[in-house]
Write an enzyme that holds these catalytic residues in place. Structure first.
Site, PDB file in Angstrom:
ATOM      1  N   GLU A  99      47.165  50.671  43.753  1.00  0.00           N
ATOM      2  CA  GLU A  99      47.272  51.739  42.763  1.00  0.00           C
ATOM      3  C   GLU A  99      45.956  52.500  42.608  1.00  0.00           C
ATOM      4  O   GLU A  99      44.880  51.931  42.778  1.00  0.00           O
ATOM      5  CB  GLU A  99      47.670  51.130  41.410  1.00  0.00           C
ATOM      6  CG  GLU A  99      49.023  50.435  41.486  1.00  0.00           C
ATOM      7  CD  GLU A  99      49.457  49.729  40.213  1.00  0.00           C
ATOM      8  OE1 GLU A  99      50.591  49.240  40.187  1.00  0.00           O
ATOM      9  OE2 GLU A  99      48.675  49.654  39.253  1.00  0.00           O
ATOM     10  N   CYS A 112      40.183  56.503  39.694  1.00  0.00           N
ATOM     11  CA  CYS A 112      39.888  55.072  39.729  1.00  0.00           C
ATOM     12  C   CYS A 112      40.575  54.505  40.974  1.00  0.00           C
ATOM     13  O   CYS A 112      41.792  54.584  41.109  1.00  0.00           O
ATOM     14  CB  CYS A 112      40.439  54.479  38.433  1.00  0.00           C
ATOM     15  SG  CYS A 112      40.145  52.733  38.269  1.00  0.00           S
ATOM     16  N   CYS A 119      43.096  40.471  43.677  1.00  0.00           N
ATOM     17  CA  CYS A 119      41.680  40.196  43.459  1.00  0.00           C
ATOM     18  C   CYS A 119      41.472  38.685  43.414  1.00  0.00           C
ATOM     19  O   CYS A 119      42.322  37.958  42.899  1.00  0.00           O
ATOM     20  CB  CYS A 119      41.224  40.808  42.136  1.00  0.00           C
ATOM     21  SG  CYS A 119      39.449  40.644  41.845  1.00  0.00           S
ATOM     22  N   CYS A 123      39.234  36.632  36.777  1.00  0.00           N
ATOM     23  CA  CYS A 123      38.759  36.808  35.396  1.00  0.00           C
ATOM     24  C   CYS A 123      39.963  36.563  34.476  1.00  0.00           C
ATOM     25  O   CYS A 123      41.039  37.113  34.701  1.00  0.00           O
ATOM     26  CB  CYS A 123      38.210  38.220  35.186  1.00  0.00           C
ATOM     27  SG  CYS A 123      36.811  38.582  36.273  1.00  0.00           S
ATOM     28  N   CYS A 126      42.064  39.571  32.872  1.00  0.00           N
ATOM     29  CA  CYS A 126      42.475  40.729  33.678  1.00  0.00           C
ATOM     30  C   CYS A 126      43.778  40.445  34.409  1.00  0.00           C
ATOM     31  O   CYS A 126      43.914  39.444  35.111  1.00  0.00           O
ATOM     32  CB  CYS A 126      41.374  41.066  34.677  1.00  0.00           C
ATOM     33  SG  CYS A 126      41.807  42.431  35.770  1.00  0.00           S
TER      34      CYS A 126
END
Ligand code: SAH
Length: 382
Positions: A99, A112, A119, A123, A126
């Site tokens: 995205e 962005c 990922c 974290c 997130c």
């Protein structure tokens, strides 16, 4: 650089640098100067076929077509938020979803960009982290995001700034990120000014150093905590690079674009938003050429984390400012289309993960045992 090929054996031309295209063309017996023509067709004009490269001799176009192909991302969806934010959902050649988000704001349009599918950083707050890492993006996939947004939106939405704050940890993919950023910065290619380009990272220390030495781009570090213990509990990467190590690296980083590092600080109620945190943050900023960007947490049904009140955020900001630290508060954008910070990739969560992906294993363990499961996640990140 590794060469990226498609199932039919053709090479992804857009993942090559100009010198690599030159070497390829001269190797095929063509003149070297043709490479620049081709490169401009790819990145300035965004052509989809060699036949559109009208100033390139037909014989050269035929040679190119035998060896290379021109890659694009498939557009799956373009969603527009009530606040003007656009979210682009793309599909890669191997069927992965990524995205990009365009955020219009007061004459500025910031794109962005994603750097990985999923990922690995895990974290806790997130949502992108829930995907685990599926794979790194290639240079062409990182560069096609702004190119294809440019092609789809009119002048009103001309991209003025780019932030590597989409899905992924850009510095975990530094081998593809640097060649991609070279294409972003090149006047003959995407032509973004270096002050308009920001790479955001959890703070992979050696890669931070490598990036800062290699390219003049702005650097943002997601700090999100003021003690090691606190940061370890929300950002497992802290086990590998302590807060002290990270801050020391930031203090000595060569800054070649704008002269300050941005420290992003996601504010989570009762986690890192106390006045004691504000005081510790002031101390952490000592000796740094820094500004702080406070990001009130974007709440979501998948996490129990709350956003602090606006009054508290302002009080926190006030403390920083009165102690000489430049501090801004990020306005949440694109929430209604799941385009806000930490929300990217959410719709994709149910898809199966890459086989053998360590992160998937960690996730399962994490679910069973609480959060203290990330000891070995980062062994493969130098
Ligand atoms: N991996 C890089 C790039 C992603 S940037 C990095 O961490 O810097 C995404 C930013 O959004 C990071 O600063 C992250 O801390 C922040 N973020 C993640 N989830 C969030 C949420 N729910 N609300 C607000 N900010 C969030």
């Amino acid at each position: 650089m590794p060469v990226f090929t498609r199932a039919d054996g053709l090479i992804d031309l857009k993942s090559l640098s100009l010198p690599e295209i030159e070497a390829g063309l001269t190797g095929l017996g063509s003149e070297r100067f043709r490479a620049l023509q081709v490169y401009k067709w790819l990145w300035q004009r965004g052509v989809a076929s060699f036949d559109e490269m009208t100033n390139v001799a037909k014989s050269v176009r035929a040679l190119l077509a035998e060896r290379y192909y021109i890659s694009f991302l498939d557009v799956i969806a373009v969603q527009k938020s009530v606040d003007g934010t656009h979210k682009f959902v793309w599909q890669t050649e191997d069927g992965q979803r990524i995205e990009s988000v365009l955020i219009p704001d007061d004459g500025r349009n910031t794109l962005c960009v994603s750097s990985q599918v999923g990922c690995a950083m895990a974290c806790t707050f997130c949502l992108t982290g829930d995907l685990g890492l599926r794979r790194h993006l290639r240079p062409s996939e990182i560069c096609n995001q702004p190119l294809q947004v440019r092609q789809r939106l009119d002048e009103q939405y001309r991209i003025t700034n780019v932030v590597m704050m989409g899905m992924g940890e850009p510095l975990h993919n530094i081998d593809n990120l640097i060649p991609a950023l070279e294409i972003y910065l090149d006047e003959q290619a995407l032509n973004f000014g270096h002050r308009k380009l920001t790479v955001s990272t959890v703070g992979l220390v050696p890669q931070l150093q490598r990036l800062a030495e290699a390219l003049p781009v702005n650097i943002a570090v997601s700090l999100n905590a003021t003690t090691d213990e606190q940061r370890r509990s929300v950002m497992p990467i802290t086990r590998k690079y302590s807060l002290e190590e990270l801050m020391e690296a930031c203090r000595t980083l060569p800054l070649k674009a704008t002269k300050r590092i941005t420290f992003e600080y996601v504010m989570m109620a009762g986690v890192n938003d106390s006045m004691a945190d504000a005081q510790r943050l002031v101390k952490l900023m000592r000796g740094q050429k820094a500004k702080v960007n406070l990001i009130p947490y974007n709440e979501n049904p998948d996490r129990d984390i709350r956003r602090p009140t606006d009054a508290l955020v302002r009080q926190f900001q006030h403390h920083l400012v009165t102690h000489g630290i430049q501090a801004s508060v990020r306005v949440t954008r694109g929430r209604d289309i799941s385009a806000a910070c930490g929300q990217l990739g959410k719709a994709d969560e149910s898809k199966s993960r890459v086989d053998g992906d360590k992160i998937a294993a960690i996730r399962i363990r994490r679910e069973g045992e609480g959060l203290d499961t990330s000891r070995f996640v980062f062994d493969d990140i130098v």
